[in-house]
Design a protein around this motif. Structure first.
Motif, short mmCIF file in Angstrom:
data_model
loop_
_atom_site.label_atom_id
_atom_site.label_comp_id
_atom_site.label_asym_id
_atom_site.label_seq_id
_atom_site.Cartn_x
_atom_site.Cartn_y
_atom_site.Cartn_z
N ARG A 41 24.93 140.39 62.40
CA ARG A 41 25.02 139.11 63.09
C ARG A 41 24.64 138.02 62.09
NH1 ARG A 41 19.56 137.70 66.55
NH2 ARG A 41 18.10 139.02 65.42
N GLN A 42 25.05 136.81 62.36
CA GLN A 42 24.67 135.70 61.50
C GLN A 42 23.24 135.30 61.82
OE1 GLN A 42 27.25 132.30 61.76
NE2 GLN A 42 26.33 131.27 60.00
N ASN A 50 29.50 135.63 53.38
CA ASN A 50 30.08 136.75 54.13
C ASN A 50 29.02 137.70 54.64
OD1 ASN A 50 33.10 136.41 53.84
ND2 ASN A 50 32.47 136.25 51.68
N CYS A 51 29.45 138.61 55.48
CA CYS A 51 28.54 139.62 56.05
C CYS A 51 28.51 140.87 55.17
CB CYS A 51 28.99 139.97 57.46
SG CYS A 51 27.97 141.21 58.29
N ILE A 65 34.22 140.52 54.46
CA ILE A 65 34.36 140.28 55.89
C ILE A 65 33.22 139.36 56.33
CG2 ILE A 65 34.49 141.30 58.19
CD1 ILE A 65 36.78 142.15 56.35
N PHE A 67 31.91 136.32 59.52
CA PHE A 67 31.44 136.31 60.89
C PHE A 67 32.44 135.58 61.79
CE2 PHE A 67 27.69 136.43 58.17
CZ PHE A 67 26.99 137.50 58.70
N SER A 68 32.44 135.93 63.05
CA SER A 68 33.21 135.23 64.06
C SER A 68 32.34 135.15 65.31
CB SER A 68 34.52 135.98 64.37
OG SER A 68 35.23 135.33 65.41
N GLU A 71 28.85 136.91 64.96
CA GLU A 71 28.77 138.35 64.74
C GLU A 71 29.83 138.77 63.72
OE1 GLU A 71 28.36 140.86 68.21
OE2 GLU A 71 27.95 139.12 69.47
N ASP A 73 33.01 139.84 61.99
CA ASP A 73 34.40 139.58 62.38
C ASP A 73 35.13 140.91 62.44
OD1 ASP A 73 37.02 138.80 62.72
OD2 ASP A 73 36.90 137.15 61.26
N THR A 74 35.09 141.55 63.60
CA THR A 74 35.69 142.87 63.75
C THR A 74 37.21 142.83 63.72
OG1 THR A 74 35.47 142.65 66.15
CG2 THR A 74 33.71 143.82 64.99
N SER A 75 37.81 141.69 64.06
CA SER A 75 39.27 141.56 63.97
C SER A 75 39.71 141.58 62.51
CB SER A 75 39.73 140.26 64.64
OG SER A 75 39.49 140.29 66.03
N ALA A 76 39.01 140.85 61.66
CA ALA A 76 39.33 140.86 60.23
C ALA A 76 39.09 142.24 59.64
CB ALA A 76 38.49 139.81 59.51
#
Length: 290
Positions: A41-42, A50-51, A65, A67-68, A71, A73-76
């Motif tokens: 998480r951010q 980046n995470c 990758i 954050f979105s 949290e 960015d699971t889509s990326a």
């Protein structure tokens, strides 16, 4: 190298305003001064990096990758990995001190994405990094820490099995162990145990559930101790003046490695005794651990 430094007094932090997800005050905005901070998480509103750096197993292509919504960015992540497994090369430090956790050996990189799903690895509905117990770990290089005045707060789910011992979190080791969360097979059960200096605590039974661990040593506490889900589970271990030279997440220099998942690992170069319950409340609000 972890060395001996000047003592840093315990810091009192205010009660957090939120769990530190997509909106409101984030973890490090409220509890500032972290020496190193790794999370999916951010943790800081001022952190724009980046995470994780993720390697796609099918062709070894690497991609940062971010954050979105506060949290990972699971889509990326899914776009990058597709039907391939994804492994973490670098877990970026959000403290601003550039103490990134790294693993350059592909075979020892923890997994963050399961291509057979495809899906990101998760724990209790939140993204997680999976350690296989066969060498997976991150190497750290955090300078200037004083082993007698430091704290670690981390979210982890151990997966003890068989007769093996697992290293949960090692921040210091040199010959003898100086600071390590150690999951040890004792008789028919595994126990959460804690080394500090040359002392080993009594330990308590461990399960394979997600937990919030806190490790604190310093003048305010007057000793070193380990807490799980807000409750102290170790003996009070005497502070030591010994230094050390090895730092890892998920391994111990004796070759023992961790099996399970990790989601957050925050290091303070201070004794957080007076703020421990507030820090744990922030973490628990986000992860819903206990």
């Amino acid at each position: 190298m972890l060395g001996l430094g000047n003592s840093i007094n315990s810091i009192d932090f205010p009660q957090p305003a939120s769990g530190g997800g997509g909106g409101g005050s984030k973890m490090l905005d409220t509890f500032s001064g972290a020496t190193a901070a790794y999370s999916l998480r951010q943790l800081s509103s001022s952190y724009s990096g980046n995470c994780v750096l993720v390697r796609r197993a099918s062709d070894d292509a690497e991609l940062n990758i971010g954050f979105s919504g506060g949290e990972l960015d699971t889509s990326a992540l899914a776009t990058h990995c597709g039907s391939s497994d994804g492994f973490v090369v670098t877990w970026y430090d959000q403290s601003g001190n550039s103490n990134n956790a790294t693993q350059s050996t592909a075979a020892n990189q923890p997994r963050i994405y399961d291509g057979s799903g495809p899906r990101h690895i998760s724990e209790n509905g939140k993204p997680a990094i999976e350690f296989d117990g066969s060498g997976d770990h991150f190497d750290l290089s955090i300078s200037g820490l004083n082993i007698n005045n430091m704290s670690v707060h981390t979210v982890s789910r151990p997966n003890p099995s068989g007769t093996s011992n697992d290293a949960g979190h090692t921040l210091a080791a040199a010959g003898a162990v100086y600071w390590i969360h150690f999951i040890q097979r004792v008789g028919s059960v595994h126990k959460d145990r804690f080394f500090y200096g040359s002392s080993l605590d009594t330990g308590v039974d461990v399960d394979n559930n997600q937990h919030l661990y806190s490790f604190i040593a310093g003048s305010t506490a007057g000793f070193a101790a380990m807490y799980r889900d807000g409750t102290k589970i170790s003996a009070d271990l005497t502070l030591t003046s010994q230094s050390s030279n090895s730092q890892e997440i998920g391994a111990f220099i004796g070759g023992i490695t961790f099996e399970g998942t990790k989601q957050e690992f925050i290091v303070y170069g201070s004794d957080t005794t007076n703020s421990r319950t507030n820090i744990e409340s922030n973490i628990n609000t986000f992860y819903s651990i206990f």
